[in-house]
Design a protein around this motif. Structure first.
Motif, PDB file in Angstrom:
ATOM      1  N   SER A 407      -0.742   1.574   9.556  1.00 45.76           N
ATOM      2  CA  SER A 407      -0.615   1.616   8.089  1.00 45.76           C
ATOM      3  C   SER A 407      -1.537   2.652   7.467  1.00 45.76           C
ATOM      4  O   SER A 407      -1.340   3.045   6.313  1.00 45.76           O
ATOM      5  CB  SER A 407      -0.917   0.236   7.501  1.00 45.76           C
ATOM      6  OG  SER A 407      -2.303  -0.067   7.577  1.00 45.76           O
ATOM      7  N   LEU A 408      -2.552   3.087   8.212  1.00 44.70           N
ATOM      8  CA  LEU A 408      -3.476   4.086   7.670  1.00 44.70           C
ATOM      9  C   LEU A 408      -2.794   5.430   7.431  1.00 44.70           C
ATOM     10  O   LEU A 408      -3.214   6.203   6.566  1.00 44.70           O
ATOM     11  CB  LEU A 408      -4.664   4.279   8.623  1.00 44.70           C
ATOM     12  CG  LEU A 408      -5.566   3.062   8.829  1.00 44.70           C
ATOM     13  CD1 LEU A 408      -6.686   3.395   9.796  1.00 44.70           C
ATOM     14  CD2 LEU A 408      -6.132   2.569   7.501  1.00 44.70           C
ATOM     15  N   VAL A 409      -1.733   5.707   8.181  1.00 41.56           N
ATOM     16  CA  VAL A 409      -1.039   6.995   8.019  1.00 41.56           C
ATOM     17  C   VAL A 409      -0.392   7.088   6.634  1.00 41.56           C
ATOM     18  O   VAL A 409      -0.698   8.012   5.874  1.00 41.56           O
ATOM     19  CB  VAL A 409      -0.010   7.213   9.146  1.00 41.56           C
ATOM     20  CG1 VAL A 409       0.757   8.523   8.921  1.00 41.56           C
ATOM     21  CG2 VAL A 409      -0.706   7.232  10.503  1.00 41.56           C
ATOM     22  N   PRO A 410       0.499   6.162   6.244  1.00 40.29           N
ATOM     23  CA  PRO A 410       1.056   6.279   4.894  1.00 40.29           C
ATOM     24  C   PRO A 410       0.038   5.981   3.800  1.00 40.29           C
ATOM     25  O   PRO A 410       0.145   6.515   2.689  1.00 40.29           O
ATOM     26  CB  PRO A 410       2.196   5.243   4.893  1.00 40.29           C
ATOM     27  CG  PRO A 410       1.833   4.271   5.940  1.00 40.29           C
ATOM     28  CD  PRO A 410       1.125   5.048   6.994  1.00 40.29           C
ATOM     29  N   GLN A 437      10.732   1.022   8.988  1.00 39.86           N
ATOM     30  CA  GLN A 437      10.115   0.656   7.704  1.00 39.86           C
ATOM     31  C   GLN A 437       9.084  -0.466   7.875  1.00 39.86           C
ATOM     32  O   GLN A 437       8.975  -1.355   7.028  1.00 39.86           O
ATOM     33  CB  GLN A 437      11.195   0.218   6.708  1.00 39.86           C
ATOM     34  CG  GLN A 437      12.254   1.262   6.437  1.00 39.86           C
ATOM     35  CD  GLN A 437      11.673   2.493   5.739  1.00 39.86           C
ATOM     36  OE1 GLN A 437      11.016   2.374   4.724  1.00 39.86           O
ATOM     37  NE2 GLN A 437      11.927   3.669   6.281  1.00 39.86           N
ATOM     38  N   LEU A 438       8.290  -0.384   8.961  1.00 33.37           N
ATOM     39  CA  LEU A 438       7.267  -1.407   9.183  1.00 33.37           C
ATOM     40  C   LEU A 438       6.094  -1.228   8.240  1.00 33.37           C
ATOM     41  O   LEU A 438       5.473  -2.208   7.803  1.00 33.37           O
ATOM     42  CB  LEU A 438       6.777  -1.376  10.636  1.00 33.37           C
ATOM     43  CG  LEU A 438       7.836  -1.559  11.727  1.00 33.37           C
ATOM     44  CD1 LEU A 438       7.166  -1.692  13.077  1.00 33.37           C
ATOM     45  CD2 LEU A 438       8.704  -2.773  11.443  1.00 33.37           C
ATOM     46  N   VAL A 439       5.714   0.013   7.971  1.00 37.49           N
ATOM     47  CA  VAL A 439       4.662   0.318   7.000  1.00 37.49           C
ATOM     48  C   VAL A 439       5.146   1.493   6.161  1.00 37.49           C
ATOM     49  O   VAL A 439       5.870   2.363   6.648  1.00 37.49           O
ATOM     50  CB  VAL A 439       3.313   0.654   7.680  1.00 37.49           C
ATOM     51  CG1 VAL A 439       2.713  -0.576   8.340  1.00 37.49           C
ATOM     52  CG2 VAL A 439       3.471   1.764   8.704  1.00 37.49           C
ATOM     53  N   ASN A 440       4.730   1.522   4.889  1.00 41.32           N
ATOM     54  CA  ASN A 440       5.233   2.538   3.978  1.00 41.32           C
ATOM     55  C   ASN A 440       4.139   2.980   3.017  1.00 41.32           C
ATOM     56  O   ASN A 440       3.119   2.309   2.858  1.00 41.32           O
ATOM     57  CB  ASN A 440       6.423   1.987   3.171  1.00 41.32           C
ATOM     58  CG  ASN A 440       7.570   1.548   4.050  1.00 41.32           C
ATOM     59  OD1 ASN A 440       8.345   2.356   4.536  1.00 41.32           O
ATOM     60  ND2 ASN A 440       7.681   0.240   4.274  1.00 41.32           N
ATOM     61  N   SER A 441       4.378   4.098   2.365  1.00 43.41           N
ATOM     62  CA  SER A 441       3.479   4.562   1.304  1.00 43.41           C
ATOM     63  C   SER A 441       4.040   4.120  -0.037  1.00 43.41           C
ATOM     64  O   SER A 441       5.260   3.988  -0.205  1.00 43.41           O
ATOM     65  CB  SER A 441       3.347   6.092   1.339  1.00 43.41           C
ATOM     66  OG  SER A 441       4.597   6.711   1.122  1.00 43.41           O
ATOM     67  N   TYR A 442       3.141   3.884  -0.992  1.00 38.71           N
ATOM     68  CA  TYR A 442       3.542   3.395  -2.304  1.00 38.71           C
ATOM     69  C   TYR A 442       2.848   4.197  -3.396  1.00 38.71           C
ATOM     70  O   TYR A 442       1.916   4.943  -3.138  1.00 38.71           O
ATOM     71  CB  TYR A 442       3.217   1.894  -2.438  1.00 38.71           C
ATOM     72  CG  TYR A 442       3.884   1.048  -1.378  1.00 38.71           C
ATOM     73  CD1 TYR A 442       5.227   0.731  -1.470  1.00 38.71           C
ATOM     74  CD2 TYR A 442       3.181   0.621  -0.253  1.00 38.71           C
ATOM     75  CE1 TYR A 442       5.855  -0.024  -0.483  1.00 38.71           C
ATOM     76  CE2 TYR A 442       3.792  -0.132   0.739  1.00 38.71           C
ATOM     77  CZ  TYR A 442       5.132  -0.449   0.619  1.00 38.71           C
ATOM     78  OH  TYR A 442       5.748  -1.187   1.605  1.00 38.71           O
ATOM     79  N   GLY A 443       3.298   4.012  -4.600  1.00 37.37           N
ATOM     80  CA  GLY A 443       2.727   4.706  -5.746  1.00 37.37           C
ATOM     81  C   GLY A 443       3.692   4.632  -6.910  1.00 37.37           C
ATOM     82  O   GLY A 443       4.506   5.536  -7.114  1.00 37.37           O
TER      83      GLY A 443
END
Length: 593
Positions: A407-410, A437-443
């Protein structure tokens, strides 16, 4: 934290409800969006190239590859998947045994299957968030097939992953508002535009829009506080600080629900906040209070120390907000003025430090949960149950460490230098699982749109190219005399894409050509996305011969107006008139695939 039985049940029930809303909302829109005569037929995403089933699933993980083997076309496969999702999620809502790890794995796999072919209509951050939460819930939910299981000591570890996701979601949403350099966020005026320019306002948005400017600016400051410093309280060892963070986050989501239609997103975020609760606080809500026990001197001292630390933290946050947002009371005007007292470069330097600190904070917090859980497992009575508990601890601790690492990547996408320092092996692991889509970036709400008026695309049809009639949508603003509706938790995905289309030329929304083409053909499934009542669709008996689109600017009425409708003015043509004989319809459809 205390025991987590009630919060875990609340979390699992709530997520079941969100999956039900998501599948049911999508099911009714499949024919018009993805059917063979829909806007973006999903069958074009299913390219059978002679590969084996395993190779197809590896390249594009969707159960729709099984459709031909079951005698189903792509549309029927999507409808079957959504129906299965509705049945499973409803079953999980009403029957506790179905809130099972395997059931949530199926729900995640089903939603991932439709997501893979959903194209632009399913590429929203809340769709990615639902998939990430759904996968984490496979770890949180019990495996009810194993009836004789020891106490779930690993709940603290799996619930920690939910807290880490909530932290990433909220912190990134606050940071991107400032890193985008959007002048309305930096000027604290974003909410003076937000309520009337968001995709589908609620009736209460009009009242929020009428609030004085000083209050709107103060609300932006409060948003920054809730989204940037407050998420760090999620990892506080002091219970009162975690509960304070819970109420702040829930308050923000409730206010968004009241003023905007964001489908299931805000409900899902509130469900994530359940990871901050424990059984004692749930019992406090229900009126069940524990009997007061005589506390030792050391326990009383520890309690007072925690209280003083929590009070110090709240005072520090208030002081920080006062200094960096220039809060000053104007007694004459009975208002509170505010302005940003730091620069973009100062914030960027602050962000570099905070990103690194947040990673270490997350690592230490996870380490604490892992160690304390190990000690609890080691104290289990009986050699068999002790070994089983330790084995469970090892599995879930490894899974949590892996999920945290990738999760640190996204997460670090919001700051370039931090992102570039991630280990290559971690990046490689993230690249391996990215398609799932196990971990994603948000904003969320990165930039405020509609400054100077809400852009709105209005589609019109004509039989003779002289007399034009507006084609009114059920949900999005169009007719000035129609009040905004309450739609959530349903998401009218065509209405949402029409809002995005208004932000640029029609050439940036290639699906728009297909929409016009289907309306010229009079396709009922597509028309149902716009109007369910045939009497409200002006071309129900015969399709229009011509269709065009104009770009308007809309705004809310002022309080002193009669309230018969909002304001609107035509800006320019959004697209030229189209007919069924317009050349290159086929080419347009092909370009969208």
């Amino acid at each position: 934290m205390g025991t987590l039985t009630c919060p875990r049940h609340m979390f699992l029930w709530g997520l079941s409800a969100v999956f039900l809303f998501a599948f049911a909302s999508l099911y009714v829109q499949i024919p018009g969006l993805y059917g063979n005569e829909g806007i973006l037929p999903a069958r074009y995403q299913m390219r059978f190239t002679g590969k084996t089933l395993l190779e197809l699933l590896r390249d594009s993980p969707t159960l729709l590859w099984l459709g031909p083997r079951l005698g189903l076309n792509t549309q029927q496969g999507m409808e079957l998947i959504c129906l299965l999702g509705v049945l499973l999620s409803f079953g999980a809502m009403v029957m506790n045994p179905l809130r099972d790890s395997l059931v949530f794995f199926c729900l995640w796999a089903l939603y991932l299957s439709v997501y893979q072919v959903g194209q632009v209509f399913l590429y929203f951050q809340w769709d990615s968030l639902l998939l990430e939460v759904g996968f984490l819930t496979v770890l949180v939910a019990p495996l009810n097939l194993l009836r004789q299981t020891p106490s779930r000591h690993h709940d603290a570890i799996t619930f920690w992953l939910i807290r880490w996701l909530l932290f990433r979601l909220m912190f990134a949403s606050g940071v991107v508002k400032l890193t985008s350099r959007c002048p309305t966020w930096w000027g604290l005026t974003a909410l003076t535009y937000h309520y009337e320019t968001q995709c589908i306002p609620t009736p209460l948005a009009w009242y929020a829009h009428q609030l004085p400017v000083w209050f709107q600016k103060l609300s932006v400051v409060a948003t920054f506080i809730i989204e940037i410093p407050a998420p760090f309280l999620l990892f506080s060892p002091i219970r009162s600080l975690r509960l304070g963070a819970f109420y702040l986050q829930v308050l923000l989501q409730i206010l968004i629900i009241l003023t905007g239609n964001y489908n299931f997103f805000n409900l899902l975020t509130i469900i994530l906040c359940f990871s901050l609760l424990d059984d004692d606080h749930i019992n406090f809500w229900l009126g069940y209070r524990k009997k007061m026990k005589c506390r030792t001197w050391s326990q009383a001292a520890l309690s007072w120390t925690a209280f003083l630390i929590a009070l110090t933290v709240y005072v520090f946050v208030a002081y920080w907000a006062t200094v960096y947002f220039g809060l000053e009371i104007n007694w004459e005007k009975k208002s509170l003025s505010s302005k940003t007292e730091f620069t973009y470069y100062q914030f960027n330097g602050f962000l570099k430090t905070v990103i690194a600190s947040s990673i270490w904070l997350g690592l230490l917090s996870l380490f604490w949960e892992v160690v304390t859980t190990m000690l609890r497992c080691a104290s289990v009575q009986g050699i068999f149950w002790k070994l089983l508990s330790i084995a469970q601890w090892a599995i879930f601790a490894s899974a949590a460490a892996t999920m945290f690492a990738i999760s640190l990547v996204p997460y670090t996408y919001i700051e370039y230098e931090s992102s570039s320092s991630i280990w290559p092996s971690v990046r490689k692991a993230y690249g391996t699982v990215e398609r799932y889509q196990l971990v994603n970036s948000y904003g969320l709400f990165r930039r405020m749109t509609g400054v100077g008026g809400r852009p709105e695309v209005v589609i019109e049809g004509s039989m003779d190219k002289n007399s034009w009639t507006e084609i009114e949508f059920m949900y999005k603003p169009g007719n000035l005399s129609s009040p905004p509706p309450f739609v959530a938790p349903h998401q009218p995905r065509l209405d949402w894409q029409m809002w995005f289309a208004a932000l640029g030329p029609h050439s940036r929304s290639p699906w728009f050509y297909s929409l016009v083409h289907r309306l010229l053909q009079g396709k009922r499934d597509v028309i149902a996305l716009i109007q369910l009542e045939e009497s409200r669709y002006p071309f129900g008996k015969q399709p229009p011969a011509f269709i065009r689109a104009h770009l308007y600017k809309y705004w809310f009425t002022e309080p002193n107006e009669d309230g018969n409708g909002g304001g609107g003015s035509s800006l320019r043509s959004f697209s030229p008139p189209f007919t069924s004989e317009t050349p290159s319809w086929t080419a347009c459809s092909a370009s969208m695939d």
